[in-house]
Design a protein around this motif. Structure first.
Motif, PDB file in Angstrom:
ATOM      1  N   ASP A   1     -10.391 -11.834   2.043  1.00 17.23           N
ATOM      2  CA  ASP A   1      -9.373 -12.656   2.689  1.00 17.23           C
ATOM      3  C   ASP A   1      -7.994 -12.452   2.073  1.00 17.23           C
ATOM      4  O   ASP A   1      -6.980 -12.674   2.748  1.00 17.23           O
ATOM      5  CB  ASP A   1      -9.754 -14.136   2.586  1.00 17.23           C
ATOM      6  N   ARG A   2      -7.936 -12.089   0.816  1.00 16.46           N
ATOM      7  CA  ARG A   2      -6.654 -11.946   0.120  1.00 16.46           C
ATOM      8  C   ARG A   2      -6.468 -10.497  -0.307  1.00 16.46           C
ATOM      9  O   ARG A   2      -7.367  -9.881  -0.870  1.00 16.46           O
ATOM     10  CB  ARG A   2      -6.616 -12.846  -1.123  1.00 16.46           C
ATOM     11  N   HIS A   3      -5.284  -9.993  -0.060  1.00 17.75           N
ATOM     12  CA  HIS A   3      -4.877  -8.687  -0.563  1.00 17.75           C
ATOM     13  C   HIS A   3      -3.716  -8.922  -1.526  1.00 17.75           C
ATOM     14  O   HIS A   3      -2.613  -9.275  -1.107  1.00 17.75           O
ATOM     15  CB  HIS A   3      -4.455  -7.759   0.568  1.00 17.75           C
ATOM     16  N   VAL A   4      -3.985  -8.726  -2.797  1.00 16.61           N
ATOM     17  CA  VAL A   4      -2.995  -8.987  -3.831  1.00 16.61           C
ATOM     18  C   VAL A   4      -2.504  -7.642  -4.357  1.00 16.61           C
ATOM     19  O   VAL A   4      -3.299  -6.825  -4.837  1.00 16.61           O
ATOM     20  CB  VAL A   4      -3.588  -9.824  -4.981  1.00 16.61           C
ATOM     21  N   THR A   5      -1.216  -7.417  -4.259  1.00 21.19           N
ATOM     22  CA  THR A   5      -0.619  -6.196  -4.778  1.00 21.19           C
ATOM     23  C   THR A   5      -0.162  -6.425  -6.208  1.00 21.19           C
ATOM     24  O   THR A   5       0.593  -7.355  -6.489  1.00 21.19           O
ATOM     25  CB  THR A   5       0.578  -5.762  -3.912  1.00 21.19           C
ATOM     26  N   VAL A   6      -0.650  -5.589  -7.090  1.00 18.77           N
ATOM     27  CA  VAL A   6      -0.262  -5.646  -8.507  1.00 18.77           C
ATOM     28  C   VAL A   6       0.778  -4.552  -8.713  1.00 18.77           C
ATOM     29  O   VAL A   6       0.430  -3.380  -8.868  1.00 18.77           O
ATOM     30  CB  VAL A   6      -1.478  -5.447  -9.422  1.00 18.77           C
ATOM     31  N   PRO A   7       2.054  -4.899  -8.709  1.00 18.58           N
ATOM     32  CA  PRO A   7       3.093  -3.861  -8.711  1.00 18.58           C
ATOM     33  C   PRO A   7       3.385  -3.355 -10.112  1.00 18.58           C
ATOM     34  O   PRO A   7       2.797  -3.787 -11.109  1.00 18.58           O
ATOM     35  CB  PRO A   7       4.297  -4.603  -8.129  1.00 18.58           C
TER      36      PRO A   7
END
Length: 651
Positions: free
Chosen positions: A351-357
């Protein structure tokens, strides 16, 4: 919509703070196995050899005569005694004492032989052949079979000890299970990434207080996938989530599901989620999920019986199969999101797409401070300055930087890390090992000094270029010299003026060679390749060419591993004519940058010669020296004839 573009490509980051060890009590050692077990196989082998030796007939004594020779010996009166058994075998003795053996053909009439033996007064005796006891025969037949069975049992037990459960353990998930008391990592141990931690902290709240969501009718996230370049701390953040939630943490890599046996991957997926249900609420973390979650049915492969696809299908079914109220959250991490199957990324699974930049400058300073814990630092170490000098460094790169600085300090005979050690470590990571034995010829040394002076003067004269931090002609790795620029601030957008100045600085070394020597050299090969790549992106992706217009052919998907994909190379989204325009415009931009650099250096020829002489003598100078050389060449009225339209900035 404004999309930030990173030029050049940046690396990625994470940081860790070691926590107190909370090892659970170790289980008592297993009882020692009886020593007689190790002798079973040797004893069985020896028994088999004894039986075989018992069954082998003893070698015959004396000479062996054919039947014709035996009859001839009897007729000649040379035979003294014979012993004939019921199988026709003959053992006898000649009159000279020689023993012999022979055999009577059973198909012949032997009555004449008997008469002949009696006529020659040969002593005749009869005996019965011995084939051994029936128990020996039975043992000879059964013992090899028993030995083979014992060998299989022994091999199976060895495999059981190796695989941790034998063949039945092949289908089990090799997940590293970290129980409630084990996770010690917290969110404060992760330097920076406040936005990421805030977004992912809702998982912690859901695992701790699921009733709050049930009252509001909300459901917690079923799965969260973290996307980012390698080394940005995705695994560390997952461990921090487990530490904050204080729940069991089942960690496994995507490659652990795929084996040479068909159906093993799907079996391991089932076993993994079965373990998670036993320990609910819990967190399942799948690192490098692209190893098992790649797109299905791609390429020339037909059908869906591939082992990898079966494993992915089972993973999709398991993520749909468990109840959201069970308290199981699946975390996944990848640096290749473009290769994942769309069914895996849809809501209801992840459900969540978290971008770790990439970390910014402030986060890099915090990460450096974390990795420097336990080390002795000199007063001149400023982490903000080091963070400015390391754009694009990952957490692993920053940890390696601090470690290399500590090694440099020890190599110099000290134990305190100073700013010079950090600078040398940065040069080693970016340029390679300093080649002290790579002695340049005097002409080459002067050529490298002129080349680097051209880069440094262009960086000082161009208005939008980053300031010069250091210029050196000491060889490092494949580079014979280097001009280091230190950005004043963290950039996320690049204007056309900045890119034009960047091309000019890249072509400054070649332009200096053209001004001083009248010809170029192979030393500008890397500069030309980098400038051509930047110019091509300006035309193809950024729409900065009037010939092609505001048209962009970017990839649209991040490629965190770097490089251009084979699919885009073979199937470009534009025609050959458009490619020809891109090539022509890129060449035009590079030529314009070179002409601009040549014109500027001709106007500042004396400054170029002076800086080249200083570099030849000192080998390394900092940015203030470059600015001092330019100021000494200014007109008496203070006006600076720079084509950039702006005098050099003050130090």
């Amino acid at each position: 919509m404004i999309t930030p573009v990173r030029l050049p490509e940046r690396h990625l980051s994470r940081s860790v703070k070691p926590g107190p060890s909370r090892e659970p009590p170790r289980p008592p050692p297993p009882a020692p196995k009886p020593s007689w077990g190790r002798w079973l196989l040797p004893v069985a082998t020896l028994a088999l050899l004894l039986v075989v030796l018992m069954r082998v007939p003893s070698p015959q004594e004396g000479a062996s005569f054919s039947y014709s020779d035996f009859v001839g010996k009897v007729g000649g009166g040379l035979v003294k005694t014979v012993d004939i058994n019921d199988k026709g075998a003959i053992k006898g003795t000649l009159k000279d004492g020689t023993k012999f053996t022979s055999r009577i053909p059973t198909a012949l009439d032997n009555s004449r032989l008997e008469q002949q033996l009696q006529s020659k007064n040969v002593e005749i005796t009869a005996s019965q052949s011995r084939d051994g006891s029936p128990w020996g025969t039975l043992l000879a037949l059964v013992l090899p079979l028993l030995l083979i069975v014992a060998l299989f049992v022994w091999s199976g037990r060895r495999a059981a000890r190796t695989l941790g459960g034998g063949l039945s353990a092949i289908g089990r998930a090799r997940a590293k299970i970290i129980e409630t008391e084990r996770p010690t990592t917290r969110f404060e141990d992760v330097a920076g990434y406040e936005g990421v931690k805030q977004e992912i902290s809702e998982i912690v709240d859901f695992l701790r207080n699921p009733g709050r969501y049930a009252i509001a009718g909300a459901k917690g996230p079923r799965g969260v996938i973290m996307v980012g370049p390698p080394g940005t701390g995705k695994t560390l953040i997952a461990r921090a989530v487990a530490g904050e939630a204080e729940v069991p943490f089942l960690s496994v890599t995507g490659s652990a599901f795929v084996e040479m046996f068909v159906g093993v991957g799907a079996s391991r997926v089932r076993d993994l989620f079965a373990e998670a249900r036993k320990r609910a609420p819990s967190i399942v973390f799948i690192d490098e999920i692209d190893a098992v979650g790649s797109r299905r049915g791609g390429g020339a492969r037909l059908g869906g019986n591939d082992e990898r696809e079966q494993t992915l299908n089972q993973l999709l079914a398991e993520m749909d199969g468990f109840d959201q109220d069970s308290g199981i959250v699946v975390l996944a991490a990848t640096n290749r999101p473009e290769t994942l199957d769309p069914a895996l990324l849809r809501p209801g699974r992840f459900d969540r797409h978290v971008t770790v930049p990439l970390p910014n400058q402030a986060e890099r300073a915090a990460i450096l401070a974390v990795h420097a814990r336990g080390k002795t630092l000199a007063p001149d170490v400023d982490w903000d300055t080091v963070a400015r000098a390391t754009p694009g460094f990952s957490g692993a790169d920053l940890a390696n930087l601090v470690n290399e600085a500590a090694i440099n300090a020890v190599r110099a005979g000290g134990a305190v890390i100073d700013a010079k050690d950090l600078g040398d470590a940065r040069d080693r990571l970016l340029l390679g090992r300093r080649e002290s034995t790579n002695a340049l010829l005097p002409a080459e040394r002067h050529s490298v000094a002129v080349h680097e002076s051209g880069h440094a003067l262009m960086a000082a004269l161009c208005e939008h270029a980053d300031p010069v931090a250091k210029v050196t002609i000491l060889p490092s790795g494949p580079a014979l010299g280097a001009t280091e620029q230190l950005p004043e601030a963290e950039r996320h957008l690049y204007s056309e003026s900045y890119l034009t100045d960047l091309l000019t600085v890249r072509l400054g070394g070649r332009a200096a060679e053209l001004v001083v020597f009248g010809e170029g050299s192979t030393g500008a090969a890397d500069d030309l390749a980098g400038a051509t790549q930047i110019a091509a992106r300006m035309v193809r992706e950024f729409g900065l060419s009037p010939a092609l217009g505001p048209v962009g052919y970017g990839s649209g998907a991040p490629r965190f591993l770097g490089g251009e994909s084979t699919e885009e190379t073979l199937h470009r989204p534009y025609s050959e004519q458009t490619q020809r325009i891109v090539d022509e415009e890129a060449a035009r931009l590079v030529r314009q940058a070179e002409k601009r650099a040549v014109d500027l250096l001709r106007e500042h020829r004396k400054a170029l010669d002076t800086l080249a002489e200083l570099l030849t003598v000192r080998e390394t100078v900092d940015g203030s020296v470059v600015l001092d050389v330019l100021r000494r060449r200014q007109r008496p009225d203070g006006h600076h004839p720079a084509a950039a339209g702006k005098p050099p900035p003050s130090p």
